[in-house]
Design a protein around this motif. Sequence first.
Motif, PDB file in Angstrom:
ATOM      1  N   LEU A  39      48.951 -52.645   2.063  1.00 20.95           N
ATOM      2  CA  LEU A  39      48.775 -53.659   3.099  1.00 20.95           C
ATOM      3  C   LEU A  39      48.095 -54.908   2.546  1.00 20.95           C
ATOM      4  CD1 LEU A  39      47.817 -52.026   6.522  1.00 20.95           C
ATOM      5  CD2 LEU A  39      49.736 -53.478   5.958  1.00 20.95           C
ATOM      6  N   ASP A  79      44.175 -63.093   7.394  1.00 22.33           N
ATOM      7  CA  ASP A  79      44.550 -61.719   7.704  1.00 22.33           C
ATOM      8  C   ASP A  79      44.121 -60.771   6.588  1.00 22.33           C
ATOM      9  OD1 ASP A  79      45.669 -62.517  10.086  1.00 22.33           O
ATOM     10  OD2 ASP A  79      47.728 -62.561   9.315  1.00 22.33           O
ATOM     11  N   ALA A 108      52.908 -48.395   5.745  1.00 22.93           N
ATOM     12  CA  ALA A 108      51.487 -48.314   5.409  1.00 22.93           C
ATOM     13  C   ALA A 108      50.661 -47.930   6.625  1.00 22.93           C
ATOM     14  CB  ALA A 108      51.013 -49.647   4.840  1.00 22.93           C
ATOM     15  N   GLU A 109      50.982 -48.509   7.772  1.00 22.70           N
ATOM     16  CA  GLU A 109      50.228 -48.166   8.984  1.00 22.70           C
ATOM     17  C   GLU A 109      50.445 -46.710   9.377  1.00 22.70           C
ATOM     18  OE1 GLU A 109      51.489 -51.149  11.760  1.00 22.70           O
ATOM     19  OE2 GLU A 109      49.854 -52.516  11.204  1.00 22.70           O
ATOM     20  N   GLU A 118      56.956 -53.336  -0.300  1.00 22.54           N
ATOM     21  CA  GLU A 118      56.304 -54.641  -0.471  1.00 22.54           C
ATOM     22  C   GLU A 118      56.738 -55.314  -1.758  1.00 22.54           C
ATOM     23  OE1 GLU A 118      53.912 -57.233  -2.546  1.00 22.54           O
ATOM     24  OE2 GLU A 118      53.647 -55.092  -2.979  1.00 22.54           O
ATOM     25  N   TRP A 165      41.547 -57.728   7.071  1.00 15.95           N
ATOM     26  CA  TRP A 165      41.992 -56.360   6.842  1.00 15.95           C
ATOM     27  C   TRP A 165      41.026 -55.605   5.929  1.00 15.95           C
ATOM     28  CZ3 TRP A 165      43.879 -52.042   7.971  1.00 15.95           C
ATOM     29  CH2 TRP A 165      44.283 -51.125   7.011  1.00 15.95           C
ATOM     30  N   LEU A 186      54.712 -52.870   6.042  1.00 17.93           N
ATOM     31  CA  LEU A 186      53.624 -52.807   7.010  1.00 17.93           C
ATOM     32  C   LEU A 186      53.742 -51.566   7.879  1.00 17.93           C
ATOM     33  CD1 LEU A 186      51.203 -54.293   8.343  1.00 17.93           C
ATOM     34  CD2 LEU A 186      52.870 -55.378   9.865  1.00 17.93           C
ATOM     35  N   GLN A 187      54.944 -51.276   8.331  1.00 21.49           N
ATOM     36  CA  GLN A 187      55.164 -50.113   9.189  1.00 21.49           C
ATOM     37  C   GLN A 187      54.840 -48.813   8.454  1.00 21.49           C
ATOM     38  OE1 GLN A 187      59.277 -49.583  10.365  1.00 21.49           O
ATOM     39  NE2 GLN A 187      58.715 -48.462  12.223  1.00 21.49           N
ATOM     40  N   TYR A 221      58.571 -56.864   3.736  1.00 19.72           N
ATOM     41  CA  TYR A 221      57.204 -56.837   4.237  1.00 19.72           C
ATOM     42  C   TYR A 221      57.050 -56.131   5.579  1.00 19.72           C
ATOM     43  CZ  TYR A 221      56.747 -60.271   0.530  1.00 19.72           C
ATOM     44  OH  TYR A 221      56.784 -60.908  -0.685  1.00 19.72           O
ATOM     45  N   ALA A 264      55.464 -47.603   1.084  1.00 18.64           N
ATOM     46  CA  ALA A 264      55.023 -48.904   1.584  1.00 18.64           C
ATOM     47  C   ALA A 264      54.831 -49.896   0.452  1.00 18.64           C
ATOM     48  CB  ALA A 264      53.720 -48.747   2.372  1.00 18.64           C
ATOM     49  N   VAL A 315      50.762 -56.925   1.052  1.00 22.08           N
ATOM     50  CA  VAL A 315      51.570 -57.611   2.059  1.00 22.08           C
ATOM     51  C   VAL A 315      50.903 -58.925   2.449  1.00 22.08           C
ATOM     52  CG1 VAL A 315      52.425 -57.522   4.427  1.00 22.08           C
ATOM     53  CG2 VAL A 315      52.685 -55.536   2.935  1.00 22.08           C
ATOM     54  N   HIS A 316      49.595 -58.869   2.732  1.00 23.55           N
ATOM     55  CA  HIS A 316      48.887 -60.082   3.130  1.00 23.55           C
ATOM     56  C   HIS A 316      48.863 -61.106   1.991  1.00 23.55           C
ATOM     57  CE1 HIS A 316      47.796 -58.425   6.930  1.00 23.55           C
ATOM     58  NE2 HIS A 316      47.034 -57.468   6.418  1.00 23.55           N
TER      59      HIS A 316
END
Length: 430
Positions: free
Chosen positions: A202, A214, A185-186, A173, A218, A182-183, A178, A169, A205-206
């Motif tokens: 994450l 966001d 990392a989640e 990034e 988070w 995100l996918q 991105y 992840a 990413v933000h």
Amino acid sequence: MTLHDARGESLSTEQSAVLAIYEQSLDLFNSLRMDPVAALQPALEMDPDFISGHLLMAGLMLSAIDAQVLPQARDSLAAAAASRHVPAARERSLLAALRPWAEGDMGRSNELLGRHLIDHPRDLFALQLTHMADLVLGQPTLLRDRIGRALAHWSPADPGYGYVLGMHAFGLEECNEYARALQAAEAALDRNPADAWAVHALAHVHEMQGSAEDGIRWLTQGNTHWQQDNMLAVHNWWHLALQYLRAGDIDAVLAVYDRAIAPHAGSMALDLLDGSALLWRLELRGTEVGEARWQALAARWREWARPGWSTFNDTHALLAQIGSGSQEGIQAMASAMAAVPADDAPAPWWRQACATASAMCAFGEGRFGDCAQQLLPLLHHELGYGGSQAQRSLLHLTAMEAARRAGDCAMYEALRSESAARLPAQGDAP
């Protein structure tokens, strides 16, 4: 009898209790929780010839990215080499790969670790250690692709698979992918909400999406496991402070600094980096952070810095001296960097690091036009400076502010436009 770890790698011990301790310490390292060094020590007391244990201990030292701990890493590697156990193929390969790093040549070690991982793609310890080195050496595509090389050898059923996803992840990034980041990392956090590296991915990413709201949500509500008992806590606090800075909440930024980032007796280079980077960003915005904050940070850097080993560390140590106004500290740090012989330099871009140092000194002296002109040609040769996109943006921000203060409107507007154009369009957000 040779035992195997949870991923099938051979370990030079016959004691199952030693293996259990090793696995526990490795998991602490993978999740960046404290304290894998203390957790591992009983295994080495039970089996002083445990080669993989000594290699893990060396790697734990090296992962601090701090020249102060290199002697301990060398001691651990010497103990691994002197073991009476017959080393497994993985252990022989890993010992050879870590030796250059312990001697100060992270780049060469990183190359050897890359080959080691082709032969041993399920070596989770080496995978994470090399991932950290790729970050420090400024190799964003390898942050993504080195994990990609190994992914085919892993399955969701494997212990530690979530950590592999978390590393992937972050690599995604850093390569501006991105949505995929995100996918991944989640998915990693679904497996382990305490995976601080996935939380960190994450947060990046933000940050790179420019979404302060966001990012704050988070780190304060989406996941709070990172806030205590892990070695990445200070850095994730730094990410939260960056989001408050983006939102213009300076009081919140300073509160985070004072609470979680300001130096203390246990602060190491990884923590001090974030302190320098945050206070410098505040100064770029014209915020008076106070002499006491800069002086405390500069003093700790003078205790901890070992010039000539890391361009990234040395530049941040210099920033603290500039911020504190210590002419003696500035001169000592700048001279130490300039004095590193070319043959002993930690990387071929060392001259660029010295040029960056010169530019930062110019900023501190109020020679803003000189600073902007010196930084401009370096802005797209800065990968070797190391760190993430978010960390390297400090150079761009400094050049932009130097141009503004120098009255060079053309350069200021060009760099501001460049920054704005990097942000994805609204429809591109994951």
